[in-house]
Write a protein that holds these residues in place. Sequence first.
Motif, PDB file in Angstrom:
ATOM      1  N   GLY A 123       1.117  -1.318  -0.131  1.00  0.00           N
ATOM      2  CA  GLY A 123       0.052  -0.030   0.134  1.00  0.00           C
ATOM      3  C   GLY A 123       0.763   1.232  -0.015  1.00  0.00           C
ATOM      4  O   GLY A 123       1.923   1.352   0.407  1.00  0.00           O
ATOM      5  N   PRO A 124       0.090   2.361  -0.424  1.00  0.00           N
ATOM      6  CA  PRO A 124       1.028   3.744  -0.611  1.00  0.00           C
ATOM      7  C   PRO A 124       1.629   4.271   0.874  1.00  0.00           C
ATOM      8  O   PRO A 124       2.751   4.723   0.804  1.00  0.00           O
ATOM      9  N   ALA A 125       0.859   4.016   2.105  1.00  0.00           N
ATOM     10  CA  ALA A 125       1.135   4.357   2.996  1.00  0.00           C
ATOM     11  C   ALA A 125       2.580   3.853   3.523  1.00  0.00           C
ATOM     12  O   ALA A 125       3.522   4.520   4.082  1.00  0.00           O
ATOM     13  N   GLN A 126       2.672   2.614   3.523  1.00  0.00           N
ATOM     14  CA  GLN A 126       3.878   1.848   3.563  1.00  0.00           C
ATOM     15  C   GLN A 126       4.943   2.579   2.871  1.00  0.00           C
ATOM     16  O   GLN A 126       6.136   2.541   3.325  1.00  0.00           O
ATOM     17  N   ALA A 127       4.679   2.703   1.351  1.00  0.00           N
ATOM     18  CA  ALA A 127       5.838   3.089   0.756  1.00  0.00           C
ATOM     19  C   ALA A 127       6.277   4.586   1.085  1.00  0.00           C
ATOM     20  O   ALA A 127       7.714   4.725   1.056  1.00  0.00           O
ATOM     21  N   ILE A 128       5.414   5.392   1.480  1.00  0.00           N
ATOM     22  CA  ILE A 128       5.865   6.674   2.144  1.00  0.00           C
ATOM     23  C   ILE A 128       6.534   6.555   3.015  1.00  0.00           C
ATOM     24  O   ILE A 128       7.754   7.155   3.166  1.00  0.00           O
ATOM     25  N   LEU A 129       6.117   5.792   4.123  1.00  0.00           N
ATOM     26  CA  LEU A 129       6.515   5.787   5.583  1.00  0.00           C
ATOM     27  C   LEU A 129       8.106   5.122   5.410  1.00  0.00           C
ATOM     28  O   LEU A 129       8.811   5.686   6.159  1.00  0.00           O
ATOM     29  N   VAL A 130       8.269   4.024   4.860  1.00  0.00           N
ATOM     30  CA  VAL A 130       9.321   3.178   4.848  1.00  0.00           C
ATOM     31  C   VAL A 130      10.520   3.863   4.023  1.00  0.00           C
ATOM     32  O   VAL A 130      11.666   4.006   4.533  1.00  0.00           O
ATOM     33  N   GLY A 131       9.922   4.685   2.997  1.00  0.00           N
ATOM     34  CA  GLY A 131      10.884   5.716   2.326  1.00  0.00           C
ATOM     35  C   GLY A 131      11.495   6.781   3.340  1.00  0.00           C
ATOM     36  O   GLY A 131      12.815   6.845   3.601  1.00  0.00           O
ATOM     37  N   ASP A 132      10.627   7.419   3.886  1.00  0.00           N
ATOM     38  CA  ASP A 132      11.099   8.567   4.933  1.00  0.00           C
ATOM     39  C   ASP A 132      11.836   7.644   6.102  1.00  0.00           C
ATOM     40  O   ASP A 132      12.869   8.602   6.523  1.00  0.00           O
ATOM     41  N   ALA A 133      11.639   6.634   6.560  1.00  0.00           N
ATOM     42  CA  ALA A 133      12.239   5.928   7.490  1.00  0.00           C
ATOM     43  C   ALA A 133      14.008   5.549   6.892  1.00  0.00           C
ATOM     44  O   ALA A 133      14.903   5.918   7.705  1.00  0.00           O
ATOM     45  N   LEU A 134      14.102   4.953   5.876  1.00  0.00           N
ATOM     46  CA  LEU A 134      15.661   4.745   5.056  1.00  0.00           C
ATOM     47  C   LEU A 134      16.216   6.212   4.865  1.00  0.00           C
ATOM     48  O   LEU A 134      17.262   6.024   5.456  1.00  0.00           O
ATOM     49  N   PHE A 135      15.647   7.266   4.764  1.00  0.00           N
ATOM     50  CA  PHE A 135      16.179   8.625   4.506  1.00  0.00           C
ATOM     51  C   PHE A 135      16.710   8.922   5.848  1.00  0.00           C
ATOM     52  O   PHE A 135      17.708   9.317   6.210  1.00  0.00           O
ATOM     53  N   ALA A 136      15.937   8.918   6.991  1.00  0.00           N
ATOM     54  CA  ALA A 136      16.456   9.106   8.417  1.00  0.00           C
ATOM     55  C   ALA A 136      17.390   8.310   8.839  1.00  0.00           C
ATOM     56  O   ALA A 136      18.573   8.670   9.362  1.00  0.00           O
ATOM     57  N   LEU A 137      17.420   7.061   8.606  1.00  0.00           N
ATOM     58  CA  LEU A 137      18.248   6.034   8.760  1.00  0.00           C
ATOM     59  C   LEU A 137      19.661   6.361   8.360  1.00  0.00           C
ATOM     60  O   LEU A 137      20.632   6.038   8.977  1.00  0.00           O
ATOM     61  N   ALA A 138      19.680   6.889   7.082  1.00  0.00           N
ATOM     62  CA  ALA A 138      20.869   6.898   6.326  1.00  0.00           C
ATOM     63  C   ALA A 138      21.650   8.142   7.142  1.00  0.00           C
ATOM     64  O   ALA A 138      22.847   8.039   7.358  1.00  0.00           O
ATOM     65  N   ASN A 139      21.017   9.255   7.423  1.00  0.00           N
ATOM     66  CA  ASN A 139      21.600  10.347   8.497  1.00  0.00           C
ATOM     67  C   ASN A 139      21.929   9.948   9.856  1.00  0.00           C
ATOM     68  O   ASN A 139      23.032  10.023  10.176  1.00  0.00           O
ATOM     69  N   GLU A 140      21.157   9.035  10.430  1.00  0.00           N
ATOM     70  CA  GLU A 140      21.425   8.331  11.785  1.00  0.00           C
ATOM     71  C   GLU A 140      22.841   7.630  11.904  1.00  0.00           C
ATOM     72  O   GLU A 140      23.605   7.922  12.429  1.00  0.00           O
ATOM     73  N   LEU A 141      22.874   6.770  10.705  1.00  0.00           N
ATOM     74  CA  LEU A 141      24.216   5.945  10.701  1.00  0.00           C
ATOM     75  C   LEU A 141      25.500   6.731  10.526  1.00  0.00           C
ATOM     76  O   LEU A 141      26.295   6.337  11.062  1.00  0.00           O
ATOM     77  N   LEU A 142      25.342   7.806   9.740  1.00  0.00           N
ATOM     78  CA  LEU A 142      26.503   8.694   9.591  1.00  0.00           C
ATOM     79  C   LEU A 142      26.779   9.315  10.688  1.00  0.00           C
ATOM     80  O   LEU A 142      27.961   9.533  11.358  1.00  0.00           O
ATOM     81  N   LEU A 143      25.854   9.951  11.426  1.00  0.00           N
ATOM     82  CA  LEU A 143      25.893  11.116  12.521  1.00  0.00           C
ATOM     83  C   LEU A 143      26.400  10.295  13.719  1.00  0.00           C
ATOM     84  O   LEU A 143      27.170  10.944  14.691  1.00  0.00           O
ATOM     85  N   GLU A 144      26.050   9.039  13.810  1.00  0.00           N
ATOM     86  CA  GLU A 144      26.427   8.573  15.136  1.00  0.00           C
ATOM     87  C   GLU A 144      28.026   7.959  15.180  1.00  0.00           C
ATOM     88  O   GLU A 144      28.492   7.576  16.042  1.00  0.00           O
ATOM     89  N   ILE A 145      28.661   8.335  14.161  1.00  0.00           N
ATOM     90  CA  ILE A 145      30.046   7.978  14.064  1.00  0.00           C
ATOM     91  C   ILE A 145      30.792   9.160  14.915  1.00  0.00           C
ATOM     92  O   ILE A 145      31.425   9.019  15.644  1.00  0.00           O
ATOM     93  N   GLY A 146      29.930  10.259  14.747  1.00  0.00           N
ATOM     94  CA  GLY A 146      30.197  11.251  15.636  1.00  0.00           C
ATOM     95  C   GLY A 146      31.579  12.120  15.415  1.00  0.00           C
ATOM     96  O   GLY A 146      31.973  12.984  16.200  1.00  0.00           O
ATOM     97  N   THR A 147      32.250  12.092  14.180  1.00  0.00           N
ATOM     98  CA  THR A 147      33.364  12.481  14.032  1.00  0.00           C
ATOM     99  C   THR A 147      33.140  13.721  13.108  1.00  0.00           C
ATOM    100  O   THR A 147      32.182  14.068  12.660  1.00  0.00           O
ATOM    101  N   VAL A 148      34.059  14.789  13.059  1.00  0.00           N
ATOM    102  CA  VAL A 148      34.060  15.918  12.007  1.00  0.00           C
ATOM    103  C   VAL A 148      33.745  15.392  10.592  1.00  0.00           C
ATOM    104  O   VAL A 148      32.937  15.861   9.824  1.00  0.00           O
ATOM    105  N   GLU A 149      34.638  14.298  10.280  1.00  0.00           N
ATOM    106  CA  GLU A 149      34.405  13.778   8.801  1.00  0.00           C
ATOM    107  C   GLU A 149      33.085  13.316   8.662  1.00  0.00           C
ATOM    108  O   GLU A 149      32.327  13.527   7.517  1.00  0.00           O
ATOM    109  N   ALA A 150      32.291  12.590   9.590  1.00  0.00           N
ATOM    110  CA  ALA A 150      31.071  12.122   9.545  1.00  0.00           C
ATOM    111  C   ALA A 150      30.032  13.319   9.152  1.00  0.00           C
ATOM    112  O   ALA A 150      29.155  13.049   8.309  1.00  0.00           O
ATOM    113  N   GLY A 151      30.237  14.357   9.886  1.00  0.00           N
ATOM    114  CA  GLY A 151      29.297  15.580   9.648  1.00  0.00           C
ATOM    115  C   GLY A 151      29.535  16.057   8.192  1.00  0.00           C
ATOM    116  O   GLY A 151      28.476  16.468   7.515  1.00  0.00           O
TER     117      GLY A 151
END
Lengths: 353, 353
Positions: A123-151
């Motif tokens: 269904g469309p709602a899951q496509a929207i929601l999971v897309g949003d979640a993957l986008f957020a996860l991408a930032n989360e994975l990088l930022l939790e490294i916590g270095t200037v390079e990761a920023g």
Amino acid sequence: MTPANTADDTTVDIAALLERGRTLSTPVLKAAVDRLAPPMDTVAAYHFGWIDAQGRPADGDGGKAVRPALALLSAEAAGAAPEVGVPGAVAVELVHNFSLLHDDLMDGDEQRRHRDTVWKVHGPAQAILVGDALFALANELLLEIGTVEAGRATRRLTTATRKLIDGQAQDISFEHRERVTVEECLEMEGNKTGALLACAVSIGAVLGGADDRTADTLEAYGYHLGLAFQAVDDLLGIWGDPDATGKQTWSDLRQRKKSLPVVAALAAGGPASERLGELLSADAKSNDFASFSEKEFATRAALIEEAGGRDWTAQEARRQHAVAIEALDRVDMPQHVRAQLTALADFVVVRKR
Amino acid sequence: MTPANTADDTTVDIAALLERGRTLSTPVLKAAVDRLAPPMDTVAAYHFGWIDAQGRPADGDGGKAVRPALALLSAEAAGAAPEVGVPGAVAVELVHNFSLLHDDLMDGDEQRRHRDTVWKVHGPAQAILVGDALFALANELLLEIGTVEAGRATRRLTTATRKLIDGQAQDISFEHRERVTVEECLEMEGNKTGALLACAVSIGAVLGGADDRTADTLEAYGYHLGLAFQAVDDLLGIWGDPDATGKQTWSDLRQRKKSLPVVAALAAGGPASERLGELLSADAKSNDFASFSEKEFATRAALIEEAGGRDWTAQEARRQHAVAIEALDRVDMPQHVRAQLTALADFVVVRKR
């Protein structure tokens, strides 16, 4: 070409290079997806081909995995271990798949990688929601490294994502316009495909400590590689073998996509170009378009070819490939990494899927 | 309550506090939206109420703007100037509006802030695309500051966004379930409303150089403030005045939302609770639900009230408000900032829209 430009492709095993990207990044990607709250974890696992629509384990086609391979080489280009590029590879894959989930829904695409798309199954709602979640996860994975390079890496990924979204907006707007120039089409494809491939080629290097100049030059290689990649994609979108691409025959024509072969054919002038223009104008107003047969699309494809749109696009792929290879020349990197990046560029231009 | 907890509300002008948040953040928000490629800039301007559906300048209702006000106070709580919190205020507003654009589409909501929603006016694709673009813009605005603090602020915003998405996933799944516990509902609302409000209250402080302990404690205030806010929202979603809320009468009941008053009433036991349970079970299977009249929703609302769901939720709002105020006690901050944060919490609980 200078000797540095010429990869001895027989020494580079493309399959092994893509496989290394998959092997190193997939466990991290799976662990990231496992963080999602139900049912998003399941929907994402379906999208990535790890389970089927009934939730049974599957060994689906997760795509060519060019981006992860590039992100690992990117780290090596900066003199770091390939593993340093892994969070970057996964973040880029997450953003890429966020865009696939949303684009398939916006474009009404029912099939991807030989399977029903997420919006069709869940269904469309899951496509929207999971897309949003993957986008957020991408930032989360990088930022939790916590270095200037990761920023810095996250900032580059964010810039690429914005361009990706701009490109999709342009792509959608083109479907409602009668004429699109070749320049507009190239700008759209640079946003939609070039920007994220560019980021894949810089993100590992940035995580490995590369300076901005090096990262920018690597991005130039990736950007033009992306344009070459997209030119080939546009050819496959019309003349690709459905068994290989996993898409319908004449896929892009069915969606009235103003892709490169189409806009180049329309810009070429001459009888075939004019006849094509008349047909596509009529199609845009037609109520019968949805019931068009194979034959009607075949006619349009033949006119595109006759007007020179197919040849022009194939040549454009080679042109962008050459510019990409030239950019590589401007970065100091280990010789085997240069050979592998060159071989990957060659692969992108000759692929059949 | 200790004296430090007691705001002398007569000294705090809530309208002026909200207005300051709007005045300082709106120009930066508008400049950010101007970065979007057409037609996304226009669609976003419509969503924010700056233009009408025909593109004419409008002076729409941009919402209460509680979050920007909080983000500026957050900077002041860390001893920084309110202006330091502006990029945080704008980033939080962008994420909030990203979620509104997507949620309205997923939930099929046709009205927001007394106007047709974006998907209704500009179509589903634009609602998805512009939502994505606002999310990306939020990260872009923070990361281009380029400091370590900005990286930490972006990480907190990303965490909040992930929770927001988790909350929406839970909310959607509840609509397909017959029973939801009060605990599950509170968890969902903490994700959907608490997390981003918490981030609004920490982001200015983080940009102003606050340490993680201070930021976490400020987030505790914001989180419980968010739960109080949502409890009031749940009351307004059933018993709110449509002229004030801009929503339909019985809005949440029409959408079969398992909001706090509903789940509390179902958990209460007794004749009204049981009768409500029977009706809602039948509704879930009914094909006539779409044609229900005002009277049928009024009956359900009366049963929720009779079973104690309305009172319980009002009490829950006060309970969360008290926990929020307690958290403030654990952070050193200028006395006038504490008074303003206290007054804002009071305002959230008594608001009518």
